[in-house]
Design a protein around this motif. Structure first.
Motif, short mmCIF file in Angstrom:
data_model
loop_
_atom_site.label_atom_id
_atom_site.label_comp_id
_atom_site.label_asym_id
_atom_site.label_seq_id
_atom_site.Cartn_x
_atom_site.Cartn_y
_atom_site.Cartn_z
N THR A 1 8.50 3.50 -0.34
CA THR A 1 7.33 4.37 -0.54
C THR A 1 6.03 3.67 -0.15
N HIS A 2 6.10 2.37 0.05
CA HIS A 2 4.92 1.57 0.38
C HIS A 2 5.08 0.88 1.74
N LEU B 1 0.84 -1.19 0.00
CA LEU B 1 0.00 0.00 0.00
C LEU B 1 0.88 1.25 0.00
N ASN B 2 0.71 2.08 -1.01
CA ASN B 2 1.45 3.32 -1.13
C ASN B 2 1.06 4.26 0.02
N ARG B 3 2.06 4.79 0.68
CA ARG B 3 1.79 5.69 1.81
C ARG B 3 1.11 6.99 1.38
N ASN B 4 1.19 7.33 0.10
CA ASN B 4 0.53 8.53 -0.43
C ASN B 4 -0.88 8.25 -0.94
N SER B 5 -1.32 7.01 -0.85
CA SER B 5 -2.65 6.64 -1.32
C SER B 5 -3.72 7.32 -0.48
N SER B 6 -4.81 7.72 -1.14
CA SER B 6 -5.93 8.32 -0.42
C SER B 6 -6.59 7.31 0.53
N ALA B 7 -6.36 6.02 0.33
CA ALA B 7 -6.94 4.98 1.18
C ALA B 7 -6.04 4.63 2.37
N TYR B 8 -4.82 5.13 2.37
CA TYR B 8 -3.82 4.70 3.37
C TYR B 8 -4.30 4.85 4.81
N LYS B 9 -4.76 6.03 5.19
CA LYS B 9 -5.15 6.25 6.59
C LYS B 9 -6.33 5.37 6.99
N TYR B 10 -7.24 5.09 6.07
CA TYR B 10 -8.39 4.25 6.36
C TYR B 10 -7.97 2.80 6.62
N VAL B 11 -7.16 2.27 5.71
CA VAL B 11 -6.72 0.87 5.82
C VAL B 11 -5.92 0.65 7.09
#
Length: 174
Positions: A144-145, A68-78
């Motif tokens: 980055t992930h 999971l990319n740390r810059n993904s918009s889903a990161y904080k949710y997951v």
């Protein structure tokens, strides 16, 4: 021999980090990968993203990894929810991949497709080739992930018989 080695080392040193990254991405595009929609739901909220970086770790106990990319918009949710579902797409579901792989707002992403839930509460996609309902066991630094090691609590297999894969930067059906 030594001269060739020194020459090769000198060539490698002149390659920029940007060029090395591009070379790596180009080489990785040669690896076909299953297309997945990874979803989560919980106290932080519902989110999802498209991913090919999913891999089996063990069948006993059933374990997989998700990058999971740390810059993904889903990161904080997951990461806050601690649960996820890997939904492996069947042939013909590339529109969902494009929707979950872009900058589309989360609520719009989930307006497409039919969703149910199982044990973890993460959204399971109806018509997916397979779905893996998981709890995140550990998280490892992968540059980055983050590399999420996930315990599979339930595996669901559909009757679909054609898979969607991503190869050479385009979708293919097998």
């Amino acid at each position: 021999m030594q001269t060739l080695s020194l020459t090769k080392d000198a060539e490698m040193e002149t390659k920029t980090a940007e060029q090395s990254s591009l070379d790596y991405k180009n080489a990785m595009s040669q690896l076909a990968g299953a297309v997945n929609i990874v979803t989560t739901d919980g106290p932080e909220g519902r989110a999802g993203f498209a991913a090919t970086a999913v891999c089996s770790v063990s069948d006993n106990p059933p374990t997989l990894l998700v990058c999971l990319n740390r810059n993904s918009s889903a990161y904080k949710y997951v990461t806050a929810n601690g649960v996820l579902c890997v939904n492996t797409l069947a042939a013909g579901q590339q529109d969902l991949s494009a929707l979950f792989g872009g900058k589309t707002p989360m609520d719009v992403r989930f307006s497409a497709g039919e969703w149910t839930t199982h044990e973890t509460g993460s959204p399971l996609l109806s018509g997916a080739l397979a779905s893996f309902d998981c709890r995140i066991r550990t998280v490892h630094d992968g540059g980055t992930h983050d590399i999420l090691i996930c315990d599979v609590v339930e595996s669901i297999v559909s009757d679909e018989d054609e898979a969607l894969v991503y190869f050479r930067r385009s979708y293919r059906q097998i």
